[in-house]
Enzyme design. Structure first.
Site, mmCIF file in Angstrom:
data_model
loop_
_atom_site.group_PDB
_atom_site.id
_atom_site.type_symbol
_atom_site.label_atom_id
_atom_site.label_comp_id
_atom_site.label_asym_id
_atom_site.label_seq_id
_atom_site.Cartn_x
_atom_site.Cartn_y
_atom_site.Cartn_z
ATOM 1 N N THR A 88 -3.465 -3.513 -4.741
ATOM 2 C CA THR A 88 -3.754 -4.886 -5.154
ATOM 3 C C THR A 88 -3.885 -5.747 -3.900
ATOM 4 O O THR A 88 -2.996 -5.743 -3.044
ATOM 5 C CB THR A 88 -2.628 -5.431 -6.055
ATOM 6 N N GLN A 107 0.268 -8.254 -47.922
ATOM 7 C CA GLN A 107 1.468 -7.636 -47.384
ATOM 8 C C GLN A 107 1.168 -6.720 -46.199
ATOM 9 O O GLN A 107 1.922 -6.689 -45.219
ATOM 10 C CB GLN A 107 2.164 -6.843 -48.500
ATOM 11 N N ARG A 119 -7.729 -17.410 -41.255
ATOM 12 C CA ARG A 119 -8.864 -16.624 -41.736
ATOM 13 C C ARG A 119 -8.694 -16.349 -43.238
ATOM 14 O O ARG A 119 -7.658 -15.818 -43.661
ATOM 15 C CB ARG A 119 -8.927 -15.306 -40.976
ATOM 16 N N SER A 170 21.780 4.470 -17.131
ATOM 17 C CA SER A 170 20.885 5.093 -18.111
ATOM 18 C C SER A 170 19.425 4.786 -17.800
ATOM 19 O O SER A 170 18.591 4.796 -18.691
ATOM 20 C CB SER A 170 21.238 4.614 -19.532
ATOM 21 N N ALA A 214 -1.765 11.268 -3.897
ATOM 22 C CA ALA A 214 -0.326 11.002 -4.009
ATOM 23 C C ALA A 214 -0.110 9.694 -4.745
ATOM 24 O O ALA A 214 0.012 8.632 -4.136
ATOM 25 C CB ALA A 214 0.328 10.948 -2.624
ATOM 26 N N GLU A 268 2.770 1.263 -10.947
ATOM 27 C CA GLU A 268 4.194 1.226 -10.590
ATOM 28 C C GLU A 268 5.026 2.218 -11.395
ATOM 29 O O GLU A 268 6.125 1.919 -11.842
ATOM 30 C CB GLU A 268 4.735 -0.197 -10.716
ATOM 31 N N TRP A 274 -5.674 2.120 -4.819
ATOM 32 C CA TRP A 274 -5.103 1.276 -5.881
ATOM 33 C C TRP A 274 -4.282 0.115 -5.320
ATOM 34 O O TRP A 274 -3.295 -0.305 -5.932
ATOM 35 C CB TRP A 274 -4.218 2.102 -6.836
ATOM 36 N N CYS A 330 0.839 -1.202 0.000
ATOM 37 C CA CYS A 330 0.000 0.000 0.000
ATOM 38 C C CYS A 330 0.870 1.246 0.000
ATOM 39 O O CYS A 330 1.439 1.609 1.039
ATOM 40 C CB CYS A 330 -0.904 -0.002 1.233
ATOM 41 N N SER A 382 1.850 9.339 -8.512
ATOM 42 C CA SER A 382 3.218 9.577 -8.980
ATOM 43 C C SER A 382 3.948 10.548 -8.056
ATOM 44 O O SER A 382 5.162 10.463 -7.884
ATOM 45 C CB SER A 382 3.182 10.142 -10.403
#
Length: 410
Positions: A166, A305, A294, A340, A136, A390, A164, A130, A138
């Protein structure tokens, strides 16, 4: 830790595990996916089946988590989310809380609480991490949930509302991130274990969602929740030292200090990328098979194509996403610094790939793709979450840009 070279081929043990996971995903999860999506309920029978074969267990999770190649977790996530994202999140959602404890807890706390998150095959349990709040998400620095230390009783008192979450409210164990020093913003956060049956913790609103509907998502309300001092992850001495350093740095250098929630998210971002890869791969495979079987104008539609090129692009994107996830996972387990922001790169690219590939799959199936007779519309709904939870795609780009430039980009 011995040096583990990066490899693009799974070893024999990993291939055996992948085959086992794929069988469960194909034989148990997929046949039940549409039903639990419609019911919008936690698929307890499926979790129990996973527990019976050892898939939903601390032992299996730990084995993959400590895989020296770093590929155990992403391989697991990809196969399960290939099966169905909603059911898979119900199976692996406990893992986020477990990572929270593994990243911030002592050995004693890990040994005490992580087993209680899973239960056993006869009595399965789930756990909840939690962190997000109504104001609050991000912006973790705006967190309002407070934890105040009652020295006389050696207890922490938690008040606030989480959203939010889970497994929020139905979990056996909740891991709650709270502010212990609001003046320090995100640097003043700490994580707490809320044991089973603790008074004051209740489930708020359960959300009816666009996708991943078999996964329980709800608010968690904390009203004077008292937890023992030993439920502070890492312990008070370690917290006091960290807060003292943060206060000193706040006066001068402004050096970044990692907070409890960010430590958990950093460890889990490549895993979320792997979830997205699984969903994207599933949609691509449905589209490929449909294209080959199909017929329109007397020939399979893949003979055109325009269709064949779309499938080529879909497969290329899926494979590229997997490679970024595997690289970040390997870097994480071998202790390489994400110079990075490679963890954020993997989640960003895989998340966007899942949304794009599932949308292309619907388009390739035409009217059939838009109906619930085929799974791609569900996969497309499920894929939307990867660029949100996340850390949104926008936040991932911010993290990457700041890392590359060294500038406080806003």
């Amino acid at each position: 830790m011995a040096e583990t070279e990066f490899a693009l081929d799974l070893n024999d043990d990993q291939k055996e595990v992948r085959s086992w996971l794929h069988g469960f995903a194909a034989d148990v999860m997929r046949p039940a996916a549409a039903e639990w999506d419609e019911r919008e309920e936690t698929p307890w029978p499926i979790i129990q089946e996973a527990a019976k074969i050892g898939l939903y267990s601390l032992d299996f999770y730990a084995q993959q988590y400590f895989d020296p190649t770093g590929l155990g977790i992403p391989m697991t996530m990809e196969e399960l989310f290939w099966g169905d994202a909603g059911i898979a999140l119900s199976i692996v959602g406990t893992g986020l809380a477990a990572v929270g404890v593994l990243a911030n807890g002592t050995e004693e706390q890990i040994g005490t609480w992580v087993p209680q998150m899973y239960g056993d095959a006869g009595d399965v349990k789930v756990a909840a991490f939690c962190s997000s709040e109504p104001d609050a998400g991000s912006d973790v620095a705006s967190m309002r949930t407070r934890a105040v230390y009652d020295e006389a009783k050696d207890e922490w008192v938690l008040n606030g509302t989480k959203t939010w979450a889970t497994n929020g409210g139905i979990a056996n164990v909740h891991v709650v991130v709270a502010s212990v020093d609001p003046e320090l913003g995100s640097k003043g956060h700490a994580s707490f274990i809320v044991p089973p049956g603790t008074p004051g913790l209740s489930q708020g609103q359960k959300f009816k969602k666009h996708g991943i509907r078999a996964s329980h998502t709800a608010e968690v309300v904390l009203d004077d929740v008292r937890v023992p001092g030993h439920c502070l992850l890492g312990g008070k001495e370690k917290l006091d030292e960290r807060l003292a350093r943060a206060r000193e740095r706040a006066k001068g250098s402004g050096e970044r200090v990692k907070n409890a929630a960010m430590a958990t998210f950093e460890a889990s971002r490549p895993a979320v990328g792997a979830m997205a890869v699984g969903t994207a791969r599933a949609a691509y495979e449905v589209a490929l098979e449909y294209g080959k079987t199909r017929e329109q104008f007397g020939r399979p539609v893949i003979d055109n194509q325009g269709v064949a090129f779309q499938l080529a692009d879909m497969r290329t994107s899926v494979d590229a996403a997997r490679l970024l996830v595997w690289r970040a996972s390997w870097m994480g387990v071998t202790g390489r610094k994400f110079e990075s922001a490679e963890g954020s790169m993997s989640k960003l690219f895989a998340s966007e790939t899942a949304k794009k590939v599932t949308a292309q799959a619907i388009q390739l199936l035409g009217g059939n793709g838009y109906t619930r007779e085929y799974p791609v519309e569900r996969m497309h709904r499920d894929a939307a979450i990867y660029s949100i939870f996340e850390g949104t795609s926008e936040i991932q780009r911010l993290v990457i840009a700041r890392t590359l430039s060294g500038m406080p980009i806003r």
